[in-house]
Design a protein around this motif. Structure first.
Motif, short mmCIF file in Angstrom:
data_model
loop_
_atom_site.label_atom_id
_atom_site.label_comp_id
_atom_site.label_asym_id
_atom_site.label_seq_id
_atom_site.Cartn_x
_atom_site.Cartn_y
_atom_site.Cartn_z
N ARG A 1 -8.11 3.51 -3.72
CA ARG A 1 -8.53 2.22 -3.15
C ARG A 1 -7.65 1.75 -2.01
O ARG A 1 -8.14 1.15 -1.04
CB ARG A 1 -8.54 1.16 -4.24
CG ARG A 1 -9.67 1.30 -5.24
CD ARG A 1 -9.49 0.31 -6.39
NE ARG A 1 -10.58 0.37 -7.35
CZ ARG A 1 -10.54 -0.20 -8.55
NH1 ARG A 1 -9.46 -0.87 -8.93
NH2 ARG A 1 -11.58 -0.11 -9.36
N LEU B 1 2.03 2.18 -5.65
CA LEU B 1 0.70 2.25 -6.27
C LEU B 1 0.63 3.29 -7.38
O LEU B 1 -0.19 3.16 -8.30
CB LEU B 1 -0.35 2.56 -5.20
CG LEU B 1 -0.62 1.44 -4.19
CD1 LEU B 1 -1.56 1.92 -3.09
CD2 LEU B 1 -1.20 0.21 -4.88
N THR C 1 2.64 -0.16 -12.25
CA THR C 1 1.43 -0.62 -11.56
C THR C 1 0.18 -0.20 -12.31
O THR C 1 -0.91 -0.72 -12.07
CB THR C 1 1.39 -0.06 -10.12
OG1 THR C 1 2.62 -0.37 -9.46
CG2 THR C 1 0.24 -0.65 -9.32
N ASN C 2 0.33 0.75 -13.24
CA ASN C 2 -0.83 1.37 -13.89
C ASN C 2 -0.71 1.34 -15.42
O ASN C 2 -1.08 2.30 -16.10
CB ASN C 2 -0.98 2.82 -13.41
CG ASN C 2 -1.21 2.92 -11.92
OD1 ASN C 2 -2.30 2.66 -11.44
ND2 ASN C 2 -0.16 3.28 -11.18
N THR D 1 -7.48 6.00 -9.30
CA THR D 1 -8.31 4.87 -8.90
C THR D 1 -7.50 3.91 -8.03
O THR D 1 -7.97 3.43 -6.99
CB THR D 1 -8.86 4.13 -10.13
OG1 THR D 1 -9.67 5.03 -10.90
CG2 THR D 1 -9.68 2.93 -9.73
N SER D 2 -6.27 3.63 -8.45
CA SER D 2 -5.39 2.75 -7.68
C SER D 2 -5.07 3.35 -6.32
O SER D 2 -5.13 2.66 -5.29
CB SER D 2 -4.10 2.51 -8.47
OG SER D 2 -3.17 1.75 -7.74
N ASP E 1 0.81 -1.22 0.00
CA ASP E 1 0.00 0.00 0.00
C ASP E 1 0.85 1.27 0.00
O ASP E 1 0.34 2.35 0.27
CB ASP E 1 -0.96 0.00 1.20
CG ASP E 1 -0.24 -0.05 2.54
OD1 ASP E 1 0.99 -0.21 2.56
OD2 ASP E 1 -0.93 0.04 3.59
N ASP F 1 -4.04 3.36 -1.08
CA ASP F 1 -2.84 4.10 -0.71
C ASP F 1 -2.79 4.36 0.80
O ASP F 1 -3.73 4.91 1.39
CB ASP F 1 -2.84 5.44 -1.45
CG ASP F 1 -1.54 6.21 -1.32
OD1 ASP F 1 -0.60 5.70 -0.69
OD2 ASP F 1 -1.48 7.33 -1.86
#
Length: 411
Positions: free
Chosen positions: A376, A322, A327-328, A372-373, A317, A378
């Protein structure tokens, strides 16, 4: 009109003339140079206003910010176009270190002066002015509904958002960045004055202490939590990454978005930082939250700030893990945010935080998946709160003195 001695900001030619004196240098002839997307600019000097892209995006990030969002109050399309032309001519002069119109004095005594005067005697201070169009401008008022680009979406409401409508949205925005706060405030004030009766300030934000840099060869700035911010930011001189991740072009600029070729998209988020809670958090936890060490800025498990992050060495986290492109699906943005403090919240706590500004080619593949990541999972969410939000389409640059902000959209 007559000209006072340098370094006055008095106009060097008449209002509406063919050109402007650019590139004023610091007194003494030994000005430090700042490098960025606009090349080397003397400290205190002028950043060129004209070009294929608007200044204030890839430009080397200045020290201060005054950002303003406007509601358009006129319903007359021609009047709005006239305003954009007037703003463009004023911006040309302001960024060159000149006064607006006939200046702050010397005109008719019976009429208000054309310039408010608080920047008299100040240098241009690398002032840039960047204009954007919000989704709300593309309603039925001005016949623009069918020209709204697909990426100019209504941003989704992310988990944890606590948005204040009075600090969100806007038909238009102007980002004023400069090394002197008075120069930035003067610019926004004069554009608002020119727009009186046609636009009204919806909200504005002052910023200091840049939290990201477009000059990665320079020292990385720190945010109000004390951590280096923007280590992997897009460089203003990296044309390949700018073309890939920042400038709208090619298929992005077809159909309704053709007018946006050479432009970008800007996300602005006002993020309140709970500094009192953070300041009582252990150093070890702070570093786990970010995924970097506080002194050097090195990613977890690495020694130097610019070492390639080993994401699996970070907690699942952690903020860096993130937010990382890996990751994205490669999502990348050019960030140029600022810190802010706006008094207290009435409960003895500082009203402080980050005014997040991020430019990108498409928010649907840039900001939205990253936020969004973060929203949720972080770990940083315990210490921050998103209280303002806006999205703007940033048109291409003003090519020359015959061009004006938004011409391709309205013609």
């Amino acid at each position: 009109m007559s000209e006072p001695a340098a370094p006055s900001r008095r106009a060097v030619i008449g209002w509406g003339g063919a050109g402007l004196a650019l590139g004023a240098v610091a007194a003494g002839g030994a000005a430090a140079l700042t490098r960025g997307g606009d090349g080397a600019v003397p400290a205190g000097g002028a950043v060129p206003f004209h070009g294929p892209h608007q200044a204030g995006i890839a430009t080397a990030v200045q020290d201060r910010l005054h950002f303003a969002a406007f509601d358009v109050t006129t319903k007359d399309r021609a009047e709005l176009v006239r305003l954009l032309k007037d703003w463009t001519r004023a911006a040309e002069r302001l960024t060159a270190g000149a006064e607006v119109g006939e200046g702050a004095y010397g005109g008719l005594p019976e009429a208000p002066p054309d310039d408010t005067g608080e920047a008299l005697g100040l240098q241009p201070s690398r002032l840039t002015l960047t204009l954007g169009f919000g989704p709300s401008l593309f309603d039925r008022r001005f016949g623009l509904a069918d020209r709204r680009p697909g990426a100019l979406i209504d941003l989704p409401r992310f988990p944890g958002d606590d948005l204040d409508p009075a600090r969100s949205g806007g038909d238009l925005c102007v980002q004023a960045c400069a090394d002197d706060p008075q120069v930035a405030v003067h610019a926004i004030r004069n554009l608002a004055r020119i727009g009186f009766g046609k636009v009204a300030v919806r909200w504005s934000q002052l910023g200091f202490g840049k939290t990201s840099s477009t000059t990665p060869d320079a020292q990385t700035p720190r945010n109000l939590f004390g951590f280096k911010d923007g280590t992997r930011n897009v460089a203003g001189t990296d044309t390949a990454r700018l073309d890939a991740h920042v400038w709208v072009s090619g298929k992005d600029a077809e159909g309704p978005a053709a007018w946006l070729d050479g432009g970008s998209y800007l996300v602005a988020r006002r993020i309140r930082m709970n500094v009192e809670t953070w300041d009582r958090t252990s150093l070890a936890e702070q570093e786990d939250v970010f995924g970097r060490d506080k002194r050097e800025g090195a990613p977890a498990g690495r020694a130097k700030e610019h070492d390639e992050p080993f994401l699996k060495a970070m907690k699942p986290d952690s903020h860096v893990r993130l937010a990382h492109p890996d990751t994205n699906r490669g999502a990348t943005m050019l960030r140029r945010g600022y810190s802010f403090t706006d008094g207290t919240d009435g409960l003895g706590r500082l009203e402080a935080g980050l005014f997040f500004l991020a430019y990108q080619r498409d928010v649907r593949t840039g900001f939205v998946p990253v936020q969004t990541s973060l929203a949720r999972a972080d770990a940083l969410n315990e210490y921050v709160r998103h209280v303002g939000s806006a999205l703007f389409a940033i048109p291409p640059g003003v090519r020359d003195t015959g061009d004006w902000w938004g011409r391709a959209l309205f013609t």
